[in-house]
Each structure stands twice: as C-alpha cells, then as structure tokens.
Design an enzyme around this catalytic site. Structure first.
Site, PDB file in Angstrom:
ATOM      1  N   THR B  26       0.855  -1.290  -0.099  1.00  0.00           N
ATOM      2  CA  THR B  26      -0.037   0.013  -0.036  1.00  0.00           C
ATOM      3  C   THR B  26       0.792   1.241  -0.098  1.00  0.00           C
ATOM      4  O   THR B  26       1.879   1.111   0.552  1.00  0.00           O
ATOM      5  CB  THR B  26      -1.080  -0.053   1.293  1.00  0.00           C
ATOM      6  OG1 THR B  26      -2.005   0.957   0.698  1.00  0.00           O
ATOM      7  CG2 THR B  26      -0.300   0.258   2.500  1.00  0.00           C
ATOM      8  N   CYS B  32      -2.994   7.340   8.173  1.00  0.00           N
ATOM      9  CA  CYS B  32      -3.695   5.939   7.997  1.00  0.00           C
ATOM     10  C   CYS B  32      -2.554   4.835   8.571  1.00  0.00           C
ATOM     11  O   CYS B  32      -1.421   5.231   8.674  1.00  0.00           O
ATOM     12  CB  CYS B  32      -4.150   5.438   6.474  1.00  0.00           C
ATOM     13  SG  CYS B  32      -5.194   6.653   5.791  1.00  0.00           S
ATOM     14  N   HIS B  49      -5.510  -1.001   4.968  1.00  0.00           N
ATOM     15  CA  HIS B  49      -5.061   0.320   5.009  1.00  0.00           C
ATOM     16  C   HIS B  49      -6.129   1.080   5.583  1.00  0.00           C
ATOM     17  O   HIS B  49      -7.219   1.416   5.086  1.00  0.00           O
ATOM     18  CB  HIS B  49      -5.115   0.873   3.438  1.00  0.00           C
ATOM     19  CG  HIS B  49      -4.603   2.281   3.063  1.00  0.00           C
ATOM     20  ND1 HIS B  49      -3.620   2.668   2.269  1.00  0.00           N
ATOM     21  CD2 HIS B  49      -4.778   3.225   3.953  1.00  0.00           C
ATOM     22  CE1 HIS B  49      -3.267   3.945   2.565  1.00  0.00           C
ATOM     23  NE2 HIS B  49      -4.048   4.607   3.421  1.00  0.00           N
TER      24      HIS B  49
END
Lengths: 208, 165
Positions: B26, B32, B49
C-alpha cells in the site's frame, strides 16, 4: 446518505465560480509578489474517489511540497497549496532572494519563507471567497510538509472519510508562461459547507 | 528490493491478502495505518489500509469495513482463516499513523494518526494477536510492502529511506 446526489451541473458551476474567484485573487497576489503575469487554468470541480485525488499531482508516491490550512469559520474545509519541490525552490529564489541549499530538504528558514508565501496566497484566496459568499472563512496557521502526495492529501480527507469514499475537490493550477510550475490550490470544503455556500449565494436548495 | 512479481495492491480504505508467492503493498500512508497480519506456516499475508479508528462515527449508508480499525481487523482475520490461516499463529506488524502537519491547536481530527494506531493496538489485543513490530507516528508518509514468503515488512519513506521490520 448520498453525499453528492443533489450536486447537479448548476451547483457544480457555482462551486467552480467560487474556486475561480478565490484562485483569481491568489493569482493576482502571486503576480504582484513576483512582479510577473501569472495565469491560471479554469478551476476544475470534481467529485473524486480518495484513490484518485493524489493522481492530480502525479500519484500517491509523488513527492510534493504542500502548505496546508484548515479553514475555520462558517464554511469550514481544508486548503492545500501544492508545489513541486523545484517550483518551491524557484519561488524562494524569486520572492525571498534565497538560494535554496542543494540539500534535499528545505531548512528551517526556507520552510518558514515558504509557509509565509503560502499564507499570503491562502489569505487572499479565502478573503475573496469570504467577500463573495459573505461567510466567514479564515485559515489556521500554515503547516508545511514535503512528502508523498498520498500521505499529505489523505490528511484533508478525514472529514469525508466519515461519510463516504469520495470528496469534492476544487482544483486550480497556476501557470507562468506555458509552464505549469507555480502550483495548485486544492480546496476541499467539509461536507456540511456546501449547503451554506449555496444558500449564501442564493442557490435554491432542492433537496429535503 | 523484490522483483516485480505478483504484487497485490491495497488502496486507501481497502484490504487484501496474498498467499505463497508475491508481495502485498500500500502506498502513501499518512495518518492512515497499514496493518498487516501474517501466518508463517502457510505463507499468507494480509494487509489493511485503515483510515479511521472506529466505525461508530460512520454515517448511514454503506459501511466500508476496510476503512475502520474496529471492522478491518475482524474482516482481515476472517478472510485469512478462510484461506487456512490459524488464528493462534497470526502475528501483526504495522506502520503509518503519522501526524503529517503539526499544529499547537486543532481539533481531534488533527490527531487522527495516533488515534488510528491506538485503535489498531486495542483490537489486536482483543484478538490476542501479538504485535511483533511497528513503525508508527512521527510526521512523514510511508509506503509499505510485505513479502509473503518471509513475512518481512519493508517500509519506504521520503525522509527516512528504507527500513525492514
């Protein structure tokens, strides 16, 4: 809830005009600072999935320089002034006479100068919006970061994250001559700000 | 680092798994959290995520379970056990949860990074999944990828370069 269900073309045009006025003022301010004509592209108003927003500046891993402002007042939102690191160096040189060090990162003085430039531009962007809409909108102190676009822009999407997976973005690019080097303004109004903006501009609210 | 083989991408507010060969990645984690789970015996890696700490704040409409710490972890565990992972073997690593901009004032959402990290830890504890390593907090973005053969989590950042957990 369908966040954007009622945003028909007419309302998008109104938001585009809002972006136009704000960015026009900021472009004038920049042009005065640089003593050089600065053009801007017609603002784009788009509803984009989070994933796609970073693509507007070259993808989630693209390294960008960003000055971030939280917009406070009657129509809150998030405002980013985004530059390539090279454009940031160019601005420092021309505006502050600072020959940016060759180091990869900006030092404290350079960062402070860049924040101040962002501050001037954001101030003129928002004050014209506030005049136009008669809604109070003031920027917080600027935050500066040079990092991956995805990581930076994500910060402005949290409010939307609570409601959906898309955000509305008013995006304006500054141009100097033919080169798009001067940077981009991203205004991401909070979801609850739309109705206030429309209402203050006399746009009939057709929804419930 | 790793030849481009079978790369499974995980988008923002998204989760996925990769088994036997390949990597899961990711990009551009800011506030995040990239939460990963791994079962060594069957070489199964999962990644979420996570964007927000709790689904309580979700307004009505469709709930994207990959977006919230409290819903993403159970879903990842479910997906992985479905593919043969054993809950008792699962181990976790995570990265992200930065505070990209520093403000002296500011509302709760300004602290979303640290809150995401806290929430992920809380739910890992609840699921009794040991957290082997983390690279969280600070003020920079991260791209992460996990190699499902070794279970190594590679972290890339603009400021700090490369790291392995």
């Amino acid at each position: 809830m369908n966040l954007f269900g009622n945003l028909e073309g007419f309302k998008m045009d109104v938001l585009k005009e809002v972006g136009n006025i704000g960015a026009g003022n900021a472009a004038t301010a920049l042009s005065q600072l640089l003593d050089k004509p600065i053009d801007m592209a017609v603002p784009k108003v788009q509803i984009l999935p989070f994933e796609k927003i970073a693509d507007k500046v070259g993808g989630p891993e693209q390294i960008v320089l960003a000055v971030f402002f939280r917009v406070e007042g009657e129509a809150p939102g998030n405002l980013f002034f985004i530059l390539t690191p090279e454009a940031g160096k160019g601005l420092l040189h021309r505006l502050a006479g600072i020959e940016a060090s060759d180091e990869e990162f900006f030092n404290e003085m350079e960062q402070s100068a860049l924040s101040e430039i962002g501050n001037i531009l954001a101030g003129s962007y928002l004050s014209s919006l506030a005049d136009f809409t008669k809604l109070s909108m003031t920027p917080t102190v600027p935050g500066l970061a040079m990092d991956m676009a995805g990581a930076i822009l994500n910060y402005g999407l949290i409010q939307f994250g609570e409601m959906g997976d898309d955000a509305l973005l008013i995006d304006t690019t500054f141009l100097e001559g033919k080169e798009e080097v001067e940077g981009q303004f991203f205004l991401i109004p909070d979801p609850e700000s739309f109705d206030k903006i429309f209402k203050s501009l006399g746009v009939p609210l057709t929804d419930d | 680092m790793i030849e481009e083989q079978n790369i499974v991408k995980v988008g923002m507010a998204d989760l996925n798994v990769v088994k036997t060969s390949g990597i899961i990645r990711t990009t551009g984690l800011g506030s995040c959290v990239g939460l990963t789970l791994y079962d060594k015996n069957i070489q199964l890696a999962g990644m979420a995520h996570v964007m927000l700490p709790s689904s309580d704040i979700a307004r009505d409409g469709q709930l994207n379970i990959a977006k919230y710490a409290d819903t993403a972890l159970p879903e990842l565990v479910r997906k992985m056990t479905e593919l043969g992972a054993s809950r008792s073997r699962l181990v976790a690593k995570m990265a992200g949860g930065a505070q990209m901009f520093n403000f002296s004032s500011g509302g709760d959402h300004m602290r979303i990074g640290p809150r995401n990290v806290e929430a992920c830890k809380l739910f890992l504890e609840e699921y009794k999944i040991p957290l082997l390593a983390e690279d969280t907090g600070a003020n920079y973005g991260r791209t992460i990828e996990m190699d499902c053969i070794s279970g190594i989590l590679f972290i890339r950042s603009v400021q700090m370069g490369k790291k392995e957990l």
